[in-house]
Design a protein around this motif. Structure first.
Motif, PDB file in Angstrom:
ATOM      1  N   ASN A 115     -18.403  43.121  32.548  1.00 50.21           N
ATOM      2  CA  ASN A 115     -19.780  43.107  33.183  1.00 50.21           C
ATOM      3  C   ASN A 115     -20.765  42.352  32.572  1.00 50.21           C
ATOM      4  O   ASN A 115     -22.039  42.538  32.464  1.00 50.21           O
ATOM      5  N   ASN A 116     -20.308  41.109  31.853  1.00 56.44           N
ATOM      6  CA  ASN A 116     -21.203  40.216  31.355  1.00 56.44           C
ATOM      7  C   ASN A 116     -21.187  38.904  32.327  1.00 56.44           C
ATOM      8  O   ASN A 116     -20.158  38.376  32.405  1.00 56.44           O
ATOM      9  N   PRO A 117     -22.283  38.808  33.005  1.00 54.23           N
ATOM     10  CA  PRO A 117     -22.292  37.625  34.042  1.00 54.23           C
ATOM     11  C   PRO A 117     -22.146  36.291  33.302  1.00 54.23           C
ATOM     12  O   PRO A 117     -21.569  35.213  34.031  1.00 54.23           O
ATOM     13  N   LYS A 118     -22.705  36.096  32.281  1.00 56.24           N
ATOM     14  CA  LYS A 118     -22.540  34.766  31.626  1.00 56.24           C
ATOM     15  C   LYS A 118     -21.130  34.563  31.215  1.00 56.24           C
ATOM     16  O   LYS A 118     -20.686  33.432  31.506  1.00 56.24           O
ATOM     17  N   ASP A 119     -20.238  35.337  30.928  1.00 54.37           N
ATOM     18  CA  ASP A 119     -18.673  35.148  30.690  1.00 54.37           C
ATOM     19  C   ASP A 119     -18.235  34.644  31.879  1.00 54.37           C
ATOM     20  O   ASP A 119     -17.540  33.666  31.971  1.00 54.37           O
ATOM     21  N   HIS A 120     -18.630  35.101  33.332  1.00 51.47           N
ATOM     22  CA  HIS A 120     -17.958  34.620  34.417  1.00 51.47           C
ATOM     23  C   HIS A 120     -18.531  33.257  34.733  1.00 51.47           C
ATOM     24  O   HIS A 120     -17.816  32.562  35.457  1.00 51.47           O
ATOM     25  N   LYS A 121     -19.696  32.895  34.519  1.00 56.81           N
ATOM     26  CA  LYS A 121     -20.162  31.756  34.752  1.00 56.81           C
ATOM     27  C   LYS A 121     -19.418  30.604  33.917  1.00 56.81           C
ATOM     28  O   LYS A 121     -19.346  29.432  34.424  1.00 56.81           O
ATOM     29  N   ASN A 122     -19.290  30.858  32.569  1.00 56.28           N
ATOM     30  CA  ASN A 122     -18.362  30.001  31.803  1.00 56.28           C
ATOM     31  C   ASN A 122     -17.282  29.865  32.132  1.00 56.28           C
ATOM     32  O   ASN A 122     -16.473  28.927  31.892  1.00 56.28           O
ATOM     33  N   GLN A 123     -16.712  30.873  32.731  1.00 56.48           N
ATOM     34  CA  GLN A 123     -15.172  30.824  33.110  1.00 56.48           C
ATOM     35  C   GLN A 123     -15.288  29.752  34.288  1.00 56.48           C
ATOM     36  O   GLN A 123     -14.233  28.833  34.219  1.00 56.48           O
ATOM     37  N   LEU A 124     -16.086  30.010  35.144  1.00 51.64           N
ATOM     38  CA  LEU A 124     -16.185  28.906  36.387  1.00 51.64           C
ATOM     39  C   LEU A 124     -16.195  27.290  35.738  1.00 51.64           C
ATOM     40  O   LEU A 124     -15.585  26.452  36.340  1.00 51.64           O
ATOM     41  N   LEU A 156      -7.346  32.363  50.738  1.00 48.50           N
ATOM     42  CA  LEU A 156      -7.277  31.135  50.124  1.00 48.50           C
ATOM     43  C   LEU A 156      -6.869  30.213  51.395  1.00 48.50           C
ATOM     44  O   LEU A 156      -7.312  28.907  51.306  1.00 48.50           O
ATOM     45  N   ALA A 157      -6.240  30.709  52.302  1.00 46.81           N
ATOM     46  CA  ALA A 157      -5.768  29.817  53.424  1.00 46.81           C
ATOM     47  C   ALA A 157      -6.757  29.902  54.632  1.00 46.81           C
ATOM     48  O   ALA A 157      -6.710  29.340  55.607  1.00 46.81           O
ATOM     49  N   GLY A 158      -7.986  30.546  54.665  1.00 37.80           N
ATOM     50  CA  GLY A 158      -8.875  30.686  55.544  1.00 37.80           C
ATOM     51  C   GLY A 158      -8.756  31.399  56.718  1.00 37.80           C
ATOM     52  O   GLY A 158      -9.269  31.441  57.787  1.00 37.80           O
ATOM     53  N   LYS A 159      -7.714  32.447  56.285  1.00 35.15           N
ATOM     54  CA  LYS A 159      -7.424  33.413  57.533  1.00 35.15           C
ATOM     55  C   LYS A 159      -8.034  34.764  57.527  1.00 35.15           C
ATOM     56  O   LYS A 159      -8.052  35.463  58.551  1.00 35.15           O
ATOM     57  N   ILE A 160      -8.785  35.099  56.403  1.00 33.56           N
ATOM     58  CA  ILE A 160      -9.571  35.980  56.611  1.00 33.56           C
ATOM     59  C   ILE A 160     -10.842  35.712  55.621  1.00 33.56           C
ATOM     60  O   ILE A 160     -11.058  34.790  55.054  1.00 33.56           O
ATOM     61  N   THR A 161     -11.816  36.477  56.105  1.00 32.71           N
ATOM     62  CA  THR A 161     -13.202  36.355  55.395  1.00 32.71           C
ATOM     63  C   THR A 161     -13.347  37.118  53.963  1.00 32.71           C
ATOM     64  O   THR A 161     -12.426  37.708  53.361  1.00 32.71           O
ATOM     65  N   GLU A 162     -14.262  36.609  53.314  1.00 33.69           N
ATOM     66  CA  GLU A 162     -14.660  37.111  52.097  1.00 33.69           C
ATOM     67  C   GLU A 162     -14.784  38.664  52.116  1.00 33.69           C
ATOM     68  O   GLU A 162     -14.254  39.324  51.249  1.00 33.69           O
ATOM     69  N   GLU A 163     -15.267  38.960  52.993  1.00 29.31           N
ATOM     70  CA  GLU A 163     -15.664  40.532  53.414  1.00 29.31           C
ATOM     71  C   GLU A 163     -14.225  41.228  53.660  1.00 29.31           C
ATOM     72  O   GLU A 163     -14.054  42.580  53.102  1.00 29.31           O
ATOM     73  N   GLU A 164     -13.431  40.716  54.383  1.00 37.32           N
ATOM     74  CA  GLU A 164     -12.076  41.189  54.471  1.00 37.32           C
ATOM     75  C   GLU A 164     -11.365  41.168  53.329  1.00 37.32           C
ATOM     76  O   GLU A 164     -10.522  42.081  53.083  1.00 37.32           O
ATOM     77  N   LEU A 165     -11.312  40.285  52.446  1.00 38.30           N
ATOM     78  CA  LEU A 165     -10.623  40.007  51.041  1.00 38.30           C
ATOM     79  C   LEU A 165     -11.067  41.366  50.346  1.00 38.30           C
ATOM     80  O   LEU A 165      -9.917  41.894  49.657  1.00 38.30           O
ATOM     81  N   ILE A 166     -12.242  41.385  50.342  1.00 43.86           N
ATOM     82  CA  ILE A 166     -12.861  42.722  49.439  1.00 43.86           C
ATOM     83  C   ILE A 166     -12.193  44.048  49.809  1.00 43.86           C
ATOM     84  O   ILE A 166     -11.750  44.957  49.224  1.00 43.86           O
ATOM     85  N   GLU A 167     -12.267  44.137  51.400  1.00 44.38           N
ATOM     86  CA  GLU A 167     -11.768  45.347  51.982  1.00 44.38           C
ATOM     87  C   GLU A 167     -10.414  45.610  51.956  1.00 44.38           C
ATOM     88  O   GLU A 167      -9.824  46.518  51.468  1.00 44.38           O
ATOM     89  N   LYS A 168      -9.286  44.595  52.321  1.00 41.68           N
ATOM     90  CA  LYS A 168      -8.013  44.546  52.287  1.00 41.68           C
ATOM     91  C   LYS A 168      -7.398  44.611  50.704  1.00 41.68           C
ATOM     92  O   LYS A 168      -6.277  45.239  50.644  1.00 41.68           O
ATOM     93  N   SER A 169      -8.084  43.923  49.772  1.00 40.47           N
ATOM     94  CA  SER A 169      -7.549  44.121  48.548  1.00 40.47           C
ATOM     95  C   SER A 169      -8.060  45.340  47.788  1.00 40.47           C
ATOM     96  O   SER A 169      -7.533  45.743  46.486  1.00 40.47           O
ATOM     97  N   TYR A 182     -17.007  37.105  40.464  1.00 36.98           N
ATOM     98  CA  TYR A 182     -15.471  36.430  40.694  1.00 36.98           C
ATOM     99  C   TYR A 182     -15.881  35.803  41.895  1.00 36.98           C
ATOM    100  O   TYR A 182     -15.087  34.961  41.992  1.00 36.98           O
ATOM    101  N   ALA A 183     -16.843  35.911  42.736  1.00 35.38           N
ATOM    102  CA  ALA A 183     -16.872  35.211  44.040  1.00 35.38           C
ATOM    103  C   ALA A 183     -16.756  33.628  43.977  1.00 35.38           C
ATOM    104  O   ALA A 183     -16.177  33.108  44.529  1.00 35.38           O
ATOM    105  N   PRO A 184     -17.790  33.026  43.053  1.00 38.41           N
ATOM    106  CA  PRO A 184     -17.655  31.769  43.047  1.00 38.41           C
ATOM    107  C   PRO A 184     -16.302  30.921  42.452  1.00 38.41           C
ATOM    108  O   PRO A 184     -15.916  30.102  42.944  1.00 38.41           O
ATOM    109  N   ILE A 185     -15.770  31.734  41.623  1.00 34.99           N
ATOM    110  CA  ILE A 185     -14.297  31.288  41.252  1.00 34.99           C
ATOM    111  C   ILE A 185     -13.461  31.199  42.204  1.00 34.99           C
ATOM    112  O   ILE A 185     -12.708  30.203  42.467  1.00 34.99           O
ATOM    113  N   LEU A 186     -13.441  32.261  43.182  1.00 37.97           N
ATOM    114  CA  LEU A 186     -12.362  32.348  44.294  1.00 37.97           C
ATOM    115  C   LEU A 186     -12.787  31.199  45.388  1.00 37.97           C
ATOM    116  O   LEU A 186     -12.027  30.677  46.009  1.00 37.97           O
TER     117      LEU A 186
END
Length: 350
Positions: A115-124, A156-169, A182-186
């Motif tokens: 839950n630390n946003p700074k960690d994720h920005k440094n990951q990217l 990743l192949a552009g076959k589904i949207t980000e919203e569909e990724l969240i829902e289907k996963s 995590y969205a910027p990393i993906l």
């Protein structure tokens, strides 16, 4: 080269030298030829004995602190500094110096606080910098469970949207931490056409093990995890570390387990499943660097994922490096047999 191998090599050289001195002059030339014929084979044997993954620091040596922003005011202290660890100043690195070391690694662990946003920005930032040096990288993520690899591939192949990724996963149900972390990393992985490996055990299985133990799993459930023979729970130091976590969960009325053994089995199952995914990708694509995004608890002291990846790749020479994206609560534990990680970021956002 480890100290023991150096010592053995020095001792072998001493014995060879004394033997030569004791030989008759007529035999010296013959012995010299034999020695130099055998030397390449001896050197090969010594190299074969080297560890399959990077050595860790000796007992009380801490990890390297990485200053993400230059500052003269960062307070870094080490209690009971062990002078055999070397110069204290060598344990303070710049972000760029850390990247040089990571660039030479086959597997890089970026240990986050979820839950630390700074960690994720440094990951990217780290992923982007390593990509510049080597575009053959893959991102392995604890945040997605293994059965949803196909859904991630579709995104990743552009076959589904980000919203569909969240829902289907079933991201919200199965992970639940803020998606924007995590969205910027993906998005970067999609833009650069990088592989993303879904690592995690299905929640249903982890929950069941936490409640009833590994022996409760059905044959169909066992197909979704590593073989039971590969789920090793014999690390007593790891067990002791997790006992304190278990007690905290019990005190806060959190978690799915009321039994410490089942709790430990569930945690190890989690680690083994993720390690299996990393090792399989490494065997299939040995020329790729794997960047692992996981919680700090799965990485510190190599207890969780790293040691289990190394076990699966025994005999293969490769380098693993671990980074804690934020300082843990207790970083100075001199009685541990190894450093808590290779690097610890200090100072906030890069």
């Amino acid at each position: 080269m480890t100290q023991s191998i150096k010592t053995n090599l020095q001792e072998s050289a001493r014995i060879v030298t004394e033997t030569h001195r004791g030989l008759e002059r007529k035999k010296k030339e013959k012995q010299r030829k034999i020695f130099f014929c055998l030397l390449p084979f001896t050197f090969y044997c010594l190299l074969s004995a080297l560890p399959a993954y990077a050595e860790t620091e000796k007992n009380s040596c801490p990890p390297r602190f990485v200053l993400t922003t230059p500052s003269n005011n960062v307070d870094i202290t080490f209690k009971d500094w062990d002078k055999t660890c070397g110069n204290l100043k060598s344990y303070i690195l710049s972000f760029e110096e850390m990247l040089l070391a990571l660039n030479k690694s086959n597997v890089v662990y970026l240990g986050e606080i979820h839950n630390n946003p700074k960690d994720h920005k440094n990951q990217l930032k780290i992923i982007q910098e390593l990509y510049k040096q080597n575009p053959k990288i893959a991102i392995a993520m604890e945040m997605f469970q293994k059965p949803y690899q196909g859904v991630v591939n579709q995104y990743l192949a552009g076959k589904i949207t980000e919203e569909e990724l969240i829902e289907k996963s079933e991201y919200e149900k199965r992970w639940g931490f803020p998606w924007q972390n995590y969205a910027p990393i993906l998005n970067f992985a999609k833009e650069k056409q990088l592989s993303v490996i879904t690592l995690n055990t299905p929640s249903e299985i982890t929950r069941k093990v936490a409640q009833k133990g590994l022996e409760s799993l059905t044959p169909s459930e066992q197909k979704l995890i590593p073989p039971l023979s590969e789920i090793q729970t014999n690390n007593e130091e790891y067990r002791q570390q997790l006992e304190s976590v278990f007690q905290q969960h019990q005190a806060a009325n959190h978690g799915n387990s009321t039994d410490i053994e089942n709790f430990f089995q569930a945690q190890v199952l989690w680690d083994e499943t993720m390690a299996e995914g990393i090792a399989k990708f490494r065997k299939t694509y040995p020329n790729y660097q794997i960047i692992v995004l996981a919680g700090q608890g799965h990485i510190i002291y190599d207890y969780g994922i790293p040691s289990r990846v190394a076990r699966r790749l025994k005999g293969e020479k490769f380098i693993q490096r671990s980074v804690l994206l934020s300082p843990p609560d207790n970083i100075n534990q001199p009685k541990q047999k190894k450093a808590i990680a290779d690097f610890v970021l200090q100072g906030g956002l890069r």
